[in-house]
Design a protein around this motif. Structure first.
Motif: not given
Length: 144
Positions: A93-98
């Motif tokens: 969620g952190y890196s995917g959204a980024d």
């Protein structure tokens, strides 16, 4: 390895992954708000003036989707979900959204008007189109 689950179990996997992805995005939003607060120091604008709530909600949605997609490929046994898998879903969620927001902010829709007489564009007389302008990067995509 492919998992065969019933529909209710798949919904649980997607819900768990989405919730953990949104939680990971929440961590990213906190970091972004801290950076925004640091950038706002010494300026007349307050941090709350710089935050765009719609962007935060979109970021949470992207984090949810990234976590849900990761869960579908990661979780094969709902009875035995490890803490490592939970942290991997939050990281998704952190890196995917980024990743998605970074990719989308760099994609500019460029409309090129043809400059040849065959194309029939307004600049067909040989006038070159105006140069493209670059937009400065945002401080952090999750908070505006």
């Amino acid at each position: 390895m492919s998992a065969t689950l019933d529909a209710v179990s798949w919904l649980q996997v997607i819900g768990l992954g989405g919730a953990m992805g949104a939680l990971g995005q929440g961590i990213r939003a906190i970091v972004g708000i801290k950076k925004l607060n640091d950038a706002a120091n010494g300026t007349p604008a307050s941090t709350s003036d710089l935050i765009e709530p719609s962007r935060i909600w979109i970021s949470f949605g992207i984090g949810f989707i990234a976590g849900a997609l990761a869960a579908v490929s990661l979780i094969t046994d709902l009875a035995h979900v490890s803490s490592q898998q939970i942290f991997m879903l939050m990281a998704a969620g952190y890196s995917g959204a980024d990743f998605v927001e970074g990719f989308m902010s760099r994609q500019e829709v460029a409309v090129t008007i043809a400059t040849t007489p065959e194309a029939g564009g307004p600049d067909a007389g040989g006038t070159p189109p105006p140069p493209a302008t670059a937009t400065p990067p945002a401080v952090d995509g999750s908070v505006g």
